[in-house]
Design an enzyme around this catalytic site. Structure first.
Site, PDB file in Angstrom:
ATOM      1  N   GLY A  45      35.268 -26.571  41.960  1.00  0.00           N
ATOM      2  CA  GLY A  45      35.616 -27.568  41.569  1.00  0.00           C
ATOM      3  C   GLY A  45      35.506 -27.804  39.958  1.00  0.00           C
ATOM      4  O   GLY A  45      34.486 -27.506  39.720  1.00  0.00           O
ATOM      5  N   GLN A  50      34.801 -32.366  32.042  1.00  0.00           N
ATOM      6  CA  GLN A  50      34.235 -30.882  31.889  1.00  0.00           C
ATOM      7  C   GLN A  50      34.738 -30.123  30.775  1.00  0.00           C
ATOM      8  O   GLN A  50      33.874 -29.278  30.398  1.00  0.00           O
ATOM      9  CB  GLN A  50      33.748 -30.526  33.142  1.00  0.00           C
ATOM     10  CG  GLN A  50      32.726 -31.393  34.191  1.00  0.00           C
ATOM     11  CD  GLN A  50      32.463 -30.766  35.364  1.00  0.00           C
ATOM     12  OE1 GLN A  50      33.478 -30.607  36.407  1.00  0.00           O
ATOM     13  NE2 GLN A  50      31.410 -29.850  35.272  1.00  0.00           N
ATOM     14  N   CYS A  96      26.203 -27.842  39.457  1.00  0.00           N
ATOM     15  CA  CYS A  96      27.425 -28.488  38.551  1.00  0.00           C
ATOM     16  C   CYS A  96      27.526 -27.420  37.390  1.00  0.00           C
ATOM     17  O   CYS A  96      26.421 -27.261  36.910  1.00  0.00           O
ATOM     18  CB  CYS A  96      26.957 -29.861  38.241  1.00  0.00           C
ATOM     19  SG  CYS A  96      28.422 -30.405  37.049  1.00  0.00           S
ATOM     20  N   LEU A  97      28.739 -26.976  37.084  1.00  0.00           N
ATOM     21  CA  LEU A  97      28.791 -26.000  35.942  1.00  0.00           C
ATOM     22  C   LEU A  97      28.535 -26.873  34.835  1.00  0.00           C
ATOM     23  O   LEU A  97      28.171 -26.028  33.860  1.00  0.00           O
ATOM     24  CB  LEU A  97      30.389 -25.911  35.776  1.00  0.00           C
ATOM     25  CG  LEU A  97      30.906 -25.051  36.934  1.00  0.00           C
ATOM     26  CD1 LEU A  97      32.409 -24.609  36.946  1.00  0.00           C
ATOM     27  CD2 LEU A  97      30.326 -23.533  37.285  1.00  0.00           C
ATOM     28  N   HIS A 138      31.869 -34.965  44.509  1.00  0.00           N
ATOM     29  CA  HIS A 138      31.154 -34.766  43.451  1.00  0.00           C
ATOM     30  C   HIS A 138      32.219 -34.613  42.241  1.00  0.00           C
ATOM     31  O   HIS A 138      31.874 -35.231  41.250  1.00  0.00           O
ATOM     32  CB  HIS A 138      30.873 -33.365  43.649  1.00  0.00           C
ATOM     33  CG  HIS A 138      30.039 -32.435  42.247  1.00  0.00           C
ATOM     34  ND1 HIS A 138      28.786 -32.252  42.384  1.00  0.00           N
ATOM     35  CD2 HIS A 138      30.610 -32.122  41.052  1.00  0.00           C
ATOM     36  CE1 HIS A 138      28.555 -31.769  41.157  1.00  0.00           C
ATOM     37  NE2 HIS A 138      29.412 -31.714  40.483  1.00  0.00           N
ATOM     38  N   GLU A 139      33.463 -34.257  42.331  1.00  0.00           N
ATOM     39  CA  GLU A 139      34.574 -34.271  41.160  1.00  0.00           C
ATOM     40  C   GLU A 139      35.039 -35.536  40.931  1.00  0.00           C
ATOM     41  O   GLU A 139      34.970 -35.909  39.462  1.00  0.00           O
ATOM     42  CB  GLU A 139      35.794 -33.290  41.517  1.00  0.00           C
ATOM     43  CG  GLU A 139      35.211 -31.726  41.832  1.00  0.00           C
ATOM     44  CD  GLU A 139      34.328 -31.236  40.756  1.00  0.00           C
ATOM     45  OE1 GLU A 139      34.348 -31.676  39.450  1.00  0.00           O
ATOM     46  OE2 GLU A 139      33.532 -30.288  41.122  1.00  0.00           O
ATOM     47  N   HIS A 142      32.454 -37.473  38.561  1.00  0.00           N
ATOM     48  CA  HIS A 142      32.909 -36.857  37.130  1.00  0.00           C
ATOM     49  C   HIS A 142      33.917 -37.822  36.599  1.00  0.00           C
ATOM     50  O   HIS A 142      33.593 -38.220  35.253  1.00  0.00           O
ATOM     51  CB  HIS A 142      33.083 -35.647  36.985  1.00  0.00           C
ATOM     52  CG  HIS A 142      32.317 -34.533  37.136  1.00  0.00           C
ATOM     53  ND1 HIS A 142      31.271 -34.248  35.906  1.00  0.00           N
ATOM     54  CD2 HIS A 142      31.995 -33.251  37.789  1.00  0.00           C
ATOM     55  CE1 HIS A 142      30.299 -33.395  36.492  1.00  0.00           C
ATOM     56  NE2 HIS A 142      30.864 -32.819  37.556  1.00  0.00           N
TER      57      HIS A 142
HETATM   58 ZN    ZN Z   1      29.968 -31.146  38.514  1.00  0.00          ZN
END
Ligand code: ZN
Length: 183
Positions: A45, A50, A96-97, A138-139, A142
């Protein structure tokens, strides 16, 4: 196009993202960049903030991590709204990236109801459970300026403090491009 992923501590990750005008001519490119950047980083995701764009768009492709009894799921979410969430929680490890190297067990509502537009501007109202519900939340967070570490206990956060500091300073080793400051 693969874009650098914004690291933890950048202000853009803490702002509420802007609603998108569906016919914005830059939207198709933004969606393509999200897919390219997510797959390049082997993520499941990725949200627009991001990659440095404060817009309410995220992409999800969880097919690799779903259990065989689940419906394979991949989608673009534009201007999403979580309409309801169950009080029943599920606990699972998350990463998380934008916060490389940290994985923590996080409790989240097990099921959600969400309304969103896809890339063809079709409006969906859907109920999700399992890993799909988790990644979507989660997304979605963001887009609201929230990160998964916000759900950790003060003690756990304190234990991670030094590692988070190093991440914020860009001291991470990952295979994908990163950028540490986006206002
Ligand atoms: Zn994330």
């Amino acid at each position: 196009m693969v874009r650098p992923i914004v690291l933890y501590s950048a202000p853009i990750l803490r702002r509420k993202a802007q609603e998108v005008y569906l016919h914005d001519p830059s939207l198709p490119q933004l969606i393509q960049d999200l897919w390219d950047t997510m797959y390049n980083a082997e993520g499941i995701g990725l949200a627009a903030p991001q990659i440095g764009v404060s817009s309410q768009v995220f992409v999800v492709d969880v097919r690799e991590v779903q259990s065989p009894n689940e419906q394979p799921f991949k989608s673009v979410f534009i201007n999403p709204r979580i309409l309801s969430a169950t009080s029943t929680l599920s606990i699972r490890e998350e990463g998380c990236l934008s916060i490389p190297g940290i994985r923590e067990r996080i409790a989240r509502p097990a099921e959600i109801e969400i309304e969103y537009y896809d890339e063809r501007f079709a409006l969906h109202r859907r109920h999700f459970t399992g890993i799909v519900a988790r990644v979507i939340q989660h997304e979605y967070d963001h887009l609201m300026g929230r990160l998964f570490i916000d759900y950790l206990s003060p003690v756990r956060r304190q234990l991670l403090r030094q590692r988070l500091k190093r991440i914020a300073a860009g001291e991470v080793e990952v295979s994908y491009p990163l950028t540490s400051y986006v206002a």
